[in-house]
Structure formats: structure tokens, C-alpha cells
Design an enzyme around this catalytic site. Structure first.
Site, PDB file in Angstrom:
ATOM      1  N   ASP A   1      42.484  46.875  36.403  1.00  0.00           N
ATOM      2  CA  ASP A   1      43.312  45.325  36.054  1.00  0.00           C
ATOM      3  C   ASP A   1      43.034  44.682  34.942  1.00  0.00           C
ATOM      4  OD1 ASP A   1      43.726  45.765  38.381  1.00  0.00           O
ATOM      5  OD2 ASP A   1      43.225  44.243  39.454  1.00  0.00           O
TER       6      ASP A   1
ATOM      7  N   GLU B   1      37.220  50.591  45.741  1.00  0.00           N
ATOM      8  CA  GLU B   1      38.210  48.705  45.432  1.00  0.00           C
ATOM      9  C   GLU B   1      37.692  48.130  46.618  1.00  0.00           C
ATOM     10  OE1 GLU B   1      41.483  48.915  44.317  1.00  0.00           O
ATOM     11  OE2 GLU B   1      41.395  47.325  45.631  1.00  0.00           O
TER      12      GLU B   1
ATOM     13  N   ASP C   1      36.123  57.744  42.060  1.00  0.00           N
ATOM     14  CA  ASP C   1      37.361  56.891  41.246  1.00  0.00           C
ATOM     15  C   ASP C   1      36.948  55.259  41.697  1.00  0.00           C
ATOM     16  OD1 ASP C   1      40.101  57.024  40.427  1.00  0.00           O
ATOM     17  OD2 ASP C   1      40.490  56.449  41.899  1.00  0.00           O
TER      18      ASP C   1
ATOM     19  N   ASN D   1      33.236  45.453  45.372  1.00  0.00           N
ATOM     20  CA  ASN D   1      32.945  45.267  43.547  1.00  0.00           C
ATOM     21  C   ASN D   1      32.445  46.129  43.073  1.00  0.00           C
ATOM     22  OD1 ASN D   1      32.906  44.517  40.576  1.00  0.00           O
ATOM     23  ND2 ASN D   1      32.514  42.985  41.139  1.00  0.00           N
TER      24      ASN D   1
ATOM     25  N   LYS E   1      43.809  37.380  29.614  1.00  0.00           N
ATOM     26  CA  LYS E   1      43.045  35.379  29.251  1.00  0.00           C
ATOM     27  C   LYS E   1      41.673  36.191  28.326  1.00  0.00           C
ATOM     28  CE  LYS E   1      45.976  32.255  31.905  1.00  0.00           C
ATOM     29  NZ  LYS E   1      45.990  32.375  32.819  1.00  0.00           N
TER      30      LYS E   1
HETATM   31  C1  LIG Z   1      46.075  48.166  38.526  1.00  0.00           C
HETATM   32  S1  LIG Z   1      45.627  48.963  40.135  1.00  0.00           S
HETATM   33  C2  LIG Z   1      45.339  50.244  39.817  1.00  0.00           C
HETATM   34  C3  LIG Z   1      45.439  51.073  40.825  1.00  0.00           C
HETATM   35  C4  LIG Z   1      45.233  52.975  40.854  1.00  0.00           C
HETATM   36  N1  LIG Z   1      43.734  53.426  40.361  1.00  0.00           N
HETATM   37  C5  LIG Z   1      45.861  53.682  39.595  1.00  0.00           C
HETATM   38  O1  LIG Z   1      46.605  53.971  38.570  1.00  0.00           O
HETATM   39  O2  LIG Z   1      47.303  53.915  40.426  1.00  0.00           O
HETATM   40  C6  LIG Z   1      43.927  48.592  39.797  1.00  0.00           C
HETATM   41  C7  LIG Z   1      42.672  48.163  41.348  1.00  0.00           C
HETATM   42  O3  LIG Z   1      41.347  48.104  40.515  1.00  0.00           O
HETATM   43  C8  LIG Z   1      40.554  47.790  41.771  1.00  0.00           C
HETATM   44  N2  LIG Z   1      39.748  46.481  41.650  1.00  0.00           N
HETATM   45  C9  LIG Z   1      39.557  46.220  40.456  1.00  0.00           C
HETATM   46  N3  LIG Z   1      38.391  45.646  40.433  1.00  0.00           N
HETATM   47  C10 LIG Z   1      37.977  45.813  40.845  1.00  0.00           C
HETATM   48  C11 LIG Z   1      36.062  46.156  40.877  1.00  0.00           C
HETATM   49  N4  LIG Z   1      35.618  45.729  40.393  1.00  0.00           N
HETATM   50  N5  LIG Z   1      35.571  47.014  41.803  1.00  0.00           N
HETATM   51  C12 LIG Z   1      36.594  47.644  42.534  1.00  0.00           C
HETATM   52  N6  LIG Z   1      38.273  47.798  42.930  1.00  0.00           N
HETATM   53  C13 LIG Z   1      38.651  46.614  41.187  1.00  0.00           C
HETATM   54  C14 LIG Z   1      42.032  46.133  41.729  1.00  0.00           C
HETATM   55  O4  LIG Z   1      42.009  45.940  43.302  1.00  0.00           O
HETATM   56  C15 LIG Z   1      43.447  47.659  41.964  1.00  0.00           C
HETATM   57  O5  LIG Z   1      43.884  48.290  43.332  1.00  0.00           O
END
Ligand SMILES: C[S@@+](CC[C@H](N)C(=O)[O-])C[C@H]1O[C@@H](n2cnc3c(N)ncnc32)[C@H](O)[C@@H]1O
Length: 209
Positions: A113, A60, A35, A87, A117
């Protein structure tokens, strides 16, 4: 806590090497689900506690969330769940971690996310290069699940994955969830919020061919 972290920041150049599957899980032979962007991991805790015939791995980028999730795994002595900080793009592009992609049965991107933009699109976790990496490393039959409440982001992710000829869209209505990583259709935190707010959810499943 900061909600949005810039994944392209140099802070994430250093990559956590993921231990071998035998070190990660009580039974390394179980099906593995990954995930990406798992936040505090609640969704994965819910899954791992119920579906003990699967192993779950969460990646995460917010370090504090991962530290807390790792402590919780230890306290609860859960043997089919592991969290990695960083990342996801960098982690899974690293040659030492390639074995993860070679062993996963499925990957989920739940409500990534959106980075609205245009100049920030490059921060989105799904990128053509990343999909190429998945396409080169995943075994045939592996699945990718995407889910979001942002239509523009959905179109972008769908177009990026569908442009890769190694992935084919599966009709969600024909999909047998009972054999998947999420047989009981457990919802993520974001998903619960979106449903409470009566917003649309856009989702798709792809299979590596
Ligand atoms: C809007 S949240 C959604 C969290 C969860 N998946 C949910 O559905 O409730 C998006 C998550 O992705 C993480 N995230 C964003 N870019 C990422 C990356 N490149 N690698 C790992 N995690 C990332 C963010 O920190 C955040 O916790």
C-alpha cells in the site's frame, strides 16, 4: 471489503504466534519464502502448487482474506503453504516469531500500500526500524524483493533498504530466477492489473551481506 487497513490501529496489537516450522509444513527442511501483504494469497497458491520444493508463508492484515485462504489450504491439502493474519511489522518484531526471519531464504513485498500522504508514511510496511530487524535476523545471502507501480514509493523503499549497510542491491539482469522462490516468474494479481493497464513496474532485489 475495506481495501486499506490502518496497520497502526490498536486492533493489530495482539499478535498471532506462528507455530513451529514442523507444525507449519509437511517438510520443514525446504527453502522458505515469506510474502508480506499477500492479500487473498492467489500468488502464493500459484507458487506453492507448482514449486513443491519450496515452503511459502504469507502475512496479510485483512483477517477475512486470511481466514478464506487458510480454509482453501485445508480443502486442497496443500502442505507447503501457510497464512498468518496481522500487521507484518508487529508479527515479525515479536520475539516468539523471530525464528521465521532466521529461516527464510527470501522475502517479497509486492505492490505494498503506497499511503500517498506524507503524514501517512508511517503506515507504510517498509520502515527503517523494520529493515533493521530484517538486517539483524536474516541469514547472509537471504534476499528481499520489492515491486511497485508507484515511483515515489519505490524510491522511498529503495532508499530505506539501501541505507542499511547490510543489504546490497543485486542487478536484476544478472539474477538467476530459476533457483529462486519464483522460477517461472508468476505474477501477482496487482501485477497483472498493472501490466493490463500498461503502467510501469519498478522493482529491485537486495541481498543480505
Ligand atoms: C496493494 S495490495 C497488494 C497485494 C498483493 N501483494 C499483490 O501484489 O497483488 C497490498 C496488501 O498488503 C496488505 N498490507 C498492508 N499493510 C500490511 C501490513 N502492515 N502487514 C500485512 N499486510 C499488509 C494489504 O491489506 C493488501 O492486501
Amino acid at each position: 471489503m475495506r481495501q486499506h487497513v490502518n496497520p497502526l490501529s490498536r486492533n493489530f496489537n495482539e499478535i498471532e504466534r506462528i507455530p513451529s516450522l514442523i507444525e507449519l509444513f509437511g517438510d520443514s527442511k525446504l527453502n522458505l519464502h515469506l510474502d508480506i501483504g499477500c492479500a487473498a494469497g492467489e500468488f502464493l497458491f500459484d507458487l506453492a502448487l507448482v514449486n513443491t520444493s519450496w515452503n511459502y508463508l504469507g502475512i496479510e492484515i485483512r483477517e477475512r482474506l486470511v481466514k478464506t485462504a487458510k480454509l482453501r489450504v485445508q480443502e486442497k491439502e496443500i502442505k507447503n503453504l501457510y497464512f498468518v493474519f496481522g500487521n507484518a511489522n508487529n508479527i515479525l518484531n515479536d520475539v516468539q516469531n523471530k525464528f521465521i526471519l532466521e529461516n527464510v531464504k527470501s522475502i517479497s513485498f509486492n505492490f505494498p500500500d503506497p499511503w500517498f500522504k506524507k503524514r501517512h508514511y508511517k503506515r507504510r510496511v517498509i520502515q527503517p526500524d523494520f529493515i533493521n530487524i530484517l538486517s539483524n535476523s536474516l541469514q547472509k545471502g537471504s534476499l528481499i524483493f520489492i515491486k511497485t507501480d508507484v515511483k515515489d514509493l519505490f524510491d522511498y523503499m529503495d532508499c530505506t533498504i539501501s541505507s542499511n549497510l547490510n543489504f546490497k542491491n543485486i542487478d536484476k539482469n544478472d539474477f538467476n530466477y530459476s533457483k529462486s522462490f519464483n522460477p517461472n516468474k508468476i505474477r501477482t494479481n496487482r501485477e497483472k492489473l498493472v501490466i493490463d493497464n500498461k503502467l510501469d513496474i519498478f522493482e529491485c532485489i537486495y541481498i543480505k551481506i
